[in-house]
Design an enzyme around this catalytic site. Structure first.
Site, mmCIF file in Angstrom:
data_model
loop_
_atom_site.group_PDB
_atom_site.id
_atom_site.type_symbol
_atom_site.label_atom_id
_atom_site.label_comp_id
_atom_site.label_asym_id
_atom_site.label_seq_id
_atom_site.Cartn_x
_atom_site.Cartn_y
_atom_site.Cartn_z
ATOM 1 C CG ASP A 21 -2.096 0.919 1.096
ATOM 2 O OD1 ASP A 21 -2.326 1.442 -0.010
ATOM 3 O OD2 ASP A 21 -2.787 1.152 2.106
ATOM 4 N NE ARG A 25 -1.677 6.697 1.208
ATOM 5 C CZ ARG A 25 -1.641 5.799 2.178
ATOM 6 N NH1 ARG A 25 -1.389 6.162 3.415
ATOM 7 N NH2 ARG A 25 -1.874 4.528 1.902
ATOM 8 C CD1 TRP A 26 7.382 6.669 -2.407
ATOM 9 C CD2 TRP A 26 6.925 6.977 -4.586
ATOM 10 N NE1 TRP A 26 8.579 6.770 -3.073
ATOM 11 C CE2 TRP A 26 8.330 6.955 -4.412
ATOM 12 C CE3 TRP A 26 6.413 7.153 -5.877
ATOM 13 C CZ2 TRP A 26 9.223 7.108 -5.490
ATOM 14 C CZ3 TRP A 26 7.290 7.306 -6.934
ATOM 15 C CH2 TRP A 26 8.678 7.283 -6.733
ATOM 16 C CG ASN A 69 -7.883 -1.891 -5.329
ATOM 17 O OD1 ASN A 69 -7.013 -2.725 -5.104
ATOM 18 N ND2 ASN A 69 -8.129 -0.895 -4.485
HETATM 19 C C1 IPE Z 1 -5.536 -2.746 -0.312
HETATM 20 O O1 IPE Z 1 -5.146 -1.419 -0.485
HETATM 21 C C2 IPE Z 1 -5.507 -3.460 -1.635
HETATM 22 C C3 IPE Z 1 -4.179 -3.642 -2.245
HETATM 23 C C4 IPE Z 1 -3.042 -3.370 -1.677
HETATM 24 C C5 IPE Z 1 -4.211 -4.213 -3.568
HETATM 25 P P1 IPE Z 1 -6.219 -0.251 -0.672
HETATM 26 O O2 IPE Z 1 -5.440 0.997 -0.793
HETATM 27 O O3 IPE Z 1 -7.150 -0.589 -1.762
HETATM 28 O O4 IPE Z 1 -7.002 -0.319 0.722
HETATM 29 P P2 IPE Z 1 -7.878 0.782 1.476
HETATM 30 O O5 IPE Z 1 -8.876 1.296 0.505
HETATM 31 O O6 IPE Z 1 -6.938 1.859 1.926
HETATM 32 O O7 IPE Z 1 -8.472 0.058 2.651
HETATM 33 C C1 IPE Z 2 -1.403 0.239 -3.415
HETATM 34 O O1 IPE Z 2 -1.199 1.617 -3.451
HETATM 35 C C2 IPE Z 2 -1.640 -0.358 -4.781
HETATM 36 C C3 IPE Z 2 -3.029 -0.757 -5.042
HETATM 37 C C4 IPE Z 2 -4.029 -0.725 -4.194
HETATM 38 C C5 IPE Z 2 -3.321 -1.224 -6.385
HETATM 39 P P1 IPE Z 2 -2.429 2.619 -3.471
HETATM 40 O O2 IPE Z 2 -2.769 2.927 -4.882
HETATM 41 O O3 IPE Z 2 -3.535 2.123 -2.628
HETATM 42 O O4 IPE Z 2 -1.747 3.905 -2.807
HETATM 43 P P2 IPE Z 2 -2.431 4.896 -1.781
HETATM 44 O O5 IPE Z 2 -2.949 4.070 -0.634
HETATM 45 O O6 IPE Z 2 -3.518 5.607 -2.511
HETATM 46 O O7 IPE Z 2 -1.319 5.790 -1.357
HETATM 47 MG MG MG Z 3 -4.046 2.364 -0.667
#
Ligand code: IPE
Ligand code: IPE
Ligand code: MG
Length: 242
Positions: A21, A25-26, A69
């Site tokens: 995760d 944000r990175w 997602n």
């Molecule tokens: C969980 O991350 C799913 C994956 C890492 C693929 P999300 O970014 O989708 O989770 P929430 O929405 O913050 O709970």
């Molecule tokens: C995790 O990073 C990857 C997936 C869920 C596909 P995010 O895309 O959730 O990154 P943040 O949480 O928005 O920073």
């Molecule tokens: Mg995330």
């Protein structure tokens, strides 16, 4: 012995599962589009996969795309699907070289056909590799898996009562041991529909580091931390230290 964290090589988890995760944000923190964060995250996938194989981890499950997602903006979903295809195609050589088997959990039939085809080719081409199994959780959620299992089960066992072992056989993770260690990056303290059944007795490790910055040394630190926990499985400390 690895890095500055002195890992006990006799206590490496068999199965590590990771909620990758923080890509978005990175990227945002660097003024870049979210999609570039996902691209950077692929580099971490490569480094962590190779490090796990070197350490002797047998199963590495990576949460790459959850059922929820799909609700992200369409362009981000499309970019993720394209990234999956490109990554599998590009990494196939490395998986073969490193003797790593690729597998998937989740409803992969719902992926766009290009992503699905790359995935199936990757799985097929690596099926005889036996050093480590890399399981990609794609269009996966723990609740989806439990409901899916219940449906198959209702079909097979209309009359019989089942125990927990029987039930596990219907999950998409049936052939994998439950993860001893679950890591989540980026500071979020939740499971987000990942391995709900399998996490019953997993050790959790949360770090504020965002996935693109989670490197070899970060993994060592997680495993080191895991190795200093006491896993009691409902018993007392005295019982497990007998
Ligand atoms: C969980 O991350 C799913 C994956 C890492 C693929 P999300 O970014 O989708 O989770 P929430 O929405 O913050 O709970
Ligand atoms: C995790 O990073 C990857 C997936 C869920 C596909 P995010 O895309 O959730 O990154 P943040 O949480 O928005 O920073
Ligand atoms: Mg995330």
């Amino acid at each position: 012995m690895s890095g500055s964290y002195k890992i006990d090589n006799s206590l490496i988890p068999n199965h590590i599962a990771i909620i990758m995760d923080g890509n978005g944000r990175w990227a945002k923190s660097k003024g870049m589009p979210r999609v570039l964060g996902h691209r950077e995250g692929v580099k971490t996938v490569r480094e962590i996969t190779e490090t796990c194989a070197e350490l002797g981890v047998k199963y590495l499950t990576l949460f790459a795309f959850s059922t929820e997602n799909w609700n992200r903006p369409e362009y981000e979903v499309n970019a993720l699907m394209t990234l999956i295809v490109n990554t599998i195609d590009n990494e196939l050589k490395n998986l073969m070289k490193n003797n790593i088997k690729l597998e998937a959990i989740g409803d992969i039939s719902a992926l766009p056909s290009k992503s699905y085809n790359s995935l199936i080719k990757g799985i097929e081409d690596t099926k005889d590799n036996d050093r480590m199994t890399l399981v990609l959780a794609l269009n996966y959620s723990g609740r989806w898996d439990i409901v899916n299992a219940a449906n198959m089960l209702a079909h097979d066992h209309a009359e019989n009562r089942l125990d927990e072992k029987d039930f596990k056989m219907y999950l998409s993770t049936a052939k994998y041991p439950d993860p001893e260690l679950i890591i989540r990056t980026s500071g979020e303290l939740r499971i987000s529909n990942f391995l709900l059944w399998e996490a019953a007795y997993s050790e959790f490790y949360f770090t504020d580091i965002k996935w693109p910055d989670f490197k070899k040394e970060s993994l060592y630190e997680a495993i080191y931390d895991y190795q200093h926990r006491e896993r009691r499985f409902g018993k007392t400390s005295e019982q497990v230290n007998k």
